[in-house]
Design a protein around this motif. Structure first.
Motif, mmCIF file in Angstrom:
data_model
loop_
_atom_site.group_PDB
_atom_site.id
_atom_site.type_symbol
_atom_site.label_atom_id
_atom_site.label_comp_id
_atom_site.label_asym_id
_atom_site.label_seq_id
_atom_site.Cartn_x
_atom_site.Cartn_y
_atom_site.Cartn_z
ATOM 1 N N ASN A 37 0.855 -1.265 0.183
ATOM 2 C CA ASN A 37 0.077 0.219 -0.175
ATOM 3 C C ASN A 37 0.926 1.206 -0.056
ATOM 4 O OD1 ASN A 37 -2.797 -0.821 0.074
ATOM 5 N ND2 ASN A 37 -2.000 -2.092 1.851
ATOM 6 N N THR A 38 2.110 1.021 -0.384
ATOM 7 C CA THR A 38 3.090 2.231 -0.393
ATOM 8 C C THR A 38 2.376 3.515 -1.150
ATOM 9 O OG1 THR A 38 5.118 0.940 -0.165
ATOM 10 C CG2 THR A 38 5.147 3.291 -0.949
ATOM 11 N N PHE A 39 1.756 3.265 -2.360
ATOM 12 C CA PHE A 39 1.279 4.348 -3.115
ATOM 13 C C PHE A 39 -0.334 4.584 -2.770
ATOM 14 C CE2 PHE A 39 4.894 2.906 -5.243
ATOM 15 C CZ PHE A 39 5.688 4.009 -5.370
ATOM 16 N N TYR A 40 -0.809 3.889 -1.733
ATOM 17 C CA TYR A 40 -2.597 4.057 -1.630
ATOM 18 C C TYR A 40 -2.918 5.643 -1.548
ATOM 19 C CZ TYR A 40 -6.896 3.453 0.260
ATOM 20 O OH TYR A 40 -8.303 3.590 0.642
ATOM 21 N N PRO A 41 -1.871 6.359 -0.813
ATOM 22 C CA PRO A 41 -2.375 7.715 -0.825
ATOM 23 C C PRO A 41 -2.728 8.472 -2.105
ATOM 24 C CG PRO A 41 -0.860 7.297 1.016
ATOM 25 C CD PRO A 41 -0.792 6.048 0.176
ATOM 26 N N ASP A 42 -1.787 7.903 -3.004
ATOM 27 C CA ASP A 42 -1.698 8.717 -4.364
ATOM 28 C C ASP A 42 -2.692 7.926 -5.399
ATOM 29 O OD1 ASP A 42 0.501 10.401 -3.733
ATOM 30 O OD2 ASP A 42 1.611 8.670 -3.776
ATOM 31 N N TRP B 230 -1.243 2.243 -8.915
ATOM 32 C CA TRP B 230 -0.637 2.331 -7.388
ATOM 33 C C TRP B 230 -0.347 1.054 -6.861
ATOM 34 C CZ3 TRP B 230 -3.028 0.467 -3.247
ATOM 35 C CH2 TRP B 230 -4.564 0.239 -3.414
ATOM 36 N N LYS B 231 -1.436 -0.174 -7.253
ATOM 37 C CA LYS B 231 -1.122 -1.260 -6.978
ATOM 38 C C LYS B 231 0.020 -2.043 -7.569
ATOM 39 C CE LYS B 231 -6.104 -2.100 -6.108
ATOM 40 N NZ LYS B 231 -7.164 -2.824 -6.545
ATOM 41 N N GLU B 232 0.220 -1.987 -8.726
ATOM 42 C CA GLU B 232 1.257 -2.538 -9.266
ATOM 43 C C GLU B 232 2.803 -1.997 -8.982
ATOM 44 O OE1 GLU B 232 -1.375 -1.419 -11.045
ATOM 45 O OE2 GLU B 232 -2.195 -2.724 -12.000
ATOM 46 N N LEU B 233 2.656 -0.517 -8.568
ATOM 47 C CA LEU B 233 3.891 0.130 -8.228
ATOM 48 C C LEU B 233 4.298 -0.446 -6.780
ATOM 49 C CD1 LEU B 233 3.555 3.771 -9.634
ATOM 50 C CD2 LEU B 233 5.038 1.786 -10.486
ATOM 51 N N GLY B 234 3.193 -0.526 -6.086
ATOM 52 C CA GLY B 234 3.349 -0.942 -4.687
ATOM 53 C C GLY B 234 3.863 -2.563 -4.862
ATOM 54 N N GLN B 235 3.379 -3.442 -5.624
ATOM 55 C CA GLN B 235 4.077 -4.776 -5.846
ATOM 56 C C GLN B 235 5.544 -4.691 -5.967
ATOM 57 O OE1 GLN B 235 1.383 -6.302 -8.886
ATOM 58 N NE2 GLN B 235 -0.051 -6.827 -7.557
ATOM 59 N N LYS B 236 5.855 -3.818 -6.699
ATOM 60 C CA LYS B 236 7.385 -3.365 -7.185
ATOM 61 C C LYS B 236 8.131 -3.435 -5.898
ATOM 62 C CE LYS B 236 6.995 -4.292 -11.459
ATOM 63 N NZ LYS B 236 7.557 -5.687 -12.082
ATOM 64 N N VAL B 237 7.576 -2.442 -4.942
ATOM 65 C CA VAL B 237 8.073 -1.993 -3.952
ATOM 66 C C VAL B 237 8.328 -3.393 -2.913
ATOM 67 C CG1 VAL B 237 7.829 -0.721 -1.871
ATOM 68 C CG2 VAL B 237 7.476 0.351 -3.837
ATOM 69 N N GLU B 238 7.293 -4.036 -2.904
ATOM 70 C CA GLU B 238 7.183 -5.399 -2.035
ATOM 71 C C GLU B 238 8.259 -6.440 -2.588
ATOM 72 O OE1 GLU B 238 6.666 -9.005 -0.575
ATOM 73 O OE2 GLU B 238 6.141 -8.879 -2.498
ATOM 74 N N GLU B 239 8.293 -6.353 -3.712
ATOM 75 C CA GLU B 239 9.191 -7.205 -4.549
ATOM 76 C C GLU B 239 10.778 -6.888 -4.278
ATOM 77 O OE1 GLU B 239 8.275 -7.435 -8.651
ATOM 78 O OE2 GLU B 239 6.340 -8.497 -8.175
ATOM 79 N N ARG B 240 11.062 -5.708 -4.093
ATOM 80 C CA ARG B 240 12.467 -5.193 -3.735
ATOM 81 C C ARG B 240 12.716 -5.048 -2.305
ATOM 82 N NH1 ARG B 240 10.965 -1.077 -7.655
ATOM 83 N NH2 ARG B 240 10.484 0.302 -5.778
ATOM 84 N N ASP B 241 11.884 -5.784 -1.479
ATOM 85 C CA ASP B 241 12.228 -5.537 0.104
ATOM 86 C C ASP B 241 12.857 -6.861 0.182
ATOM 87 O OD1 ASP B 241 11.283 -4.623 2.835
ATOM 88 O OD2 ASP B 241 10.859 -6.772 3.033
ATOM 89 N N PRO B 242 13.807 -6.894 1.244
ATOM 90 C CA PRO B 242 14.887 -8.167 1.228
ATOM 91 C C PRO B 242 14.065 -9.148 2.028
ATOM 92 C CG PRO B 242 15.722 -6.437 2.683
ATOM 93 C CD PRO B 242 14.650 -5.952 1.726
#
Length: 200
Positions: free
Chosen positions: A67-72, A79-91
């Protein structure tokens, strides 16, 4: 023009009313930590900075990343796809990962492979073609990985001289999840990916 504004306004309002992502994590299977075989004794200890790679995401962390980009969401339709990318980059790994999200460079002349199950507090070391089971909390397993020599630490465990993992009577084999296939995200080519970043 008025019709276009009305349609656009409806789309933006729909996005504004979208709920946050609530992706429930399932049960975790064993996470594999691949080991490179060496002919000579290898002195390898995982870097402290790599500890997140052998740490699981919590439910709260997982959803917060998605939900990183949920406010936007009103101005960013992807925003959902970009949030998935953020999650995938998490170690930190999730229930869908069979191995760590980065190769940690583990080396040993004795240990052929490693695995850990955080829910069962079990760790496995593969010697030859056989898995050996040990009792270990996440902290104990991290301590084992940062010991400096996997073979030496394994020998210490064998002779009850270690404070990392412990011998156990359990004789279960590690179970790994299969690598997931994201069927809902077909490849759109480089121009499609660039366009999606800008919300097209």
């Amino acid at each position: 023009m008025a019709l276009f504004s009305k349609v656009l306004g409806g789309l933006l309002n729909n996005r504004e009313n979208e709920p946050m992502i609530d992706d429930k994590l399932g049960s975790f299977s064993a996470i594999e930590i691949p080991v490179q075989a060496t002919q000579q004794p290898a002195y390898w200890g995982m870097s402290q900075s790599d500890i997140p790679y052998v740490t699981a995401q919590t439910q709260e962390e997982h959803n917060r990343l998605l939900n990183t980009f949920y406010p936007d969401r009103k101005s960013m339709k992807n925003w959902k796809e970009l949030g998935q990318k953020v999650e995938e980059r998490d170690p930190r790994y999730t229930d869908k990962d069979a191995t760590t999200r980065k190769r940690l460079g583990a080396r040993s002349s004795v240990v052929k492979d490693m695995a850990f199950d955080k829910d069962k507090n079990l760790a496995w070391l593969k010697l030859g073609d056989k898995w050996y089971t040990y009792s270990a909390t996440p902290y104990q397993f991290q301590k084992f990985l940062t010991s400096g020599s996997l073979g030496r630490e394994m020998n210490r465990i064998k002779h009850n001289r270690s404070t990392s993992m412990n011998k156990t009577a359990a004789r279960v084999q590690p179970k790994f999840v299969s690598a997931p296939v994201n069927k809902s995200a077909p490849s759109r080519g480089i121009f499609g990916r660039i366009a999606s970043l800008f919300g097209f």
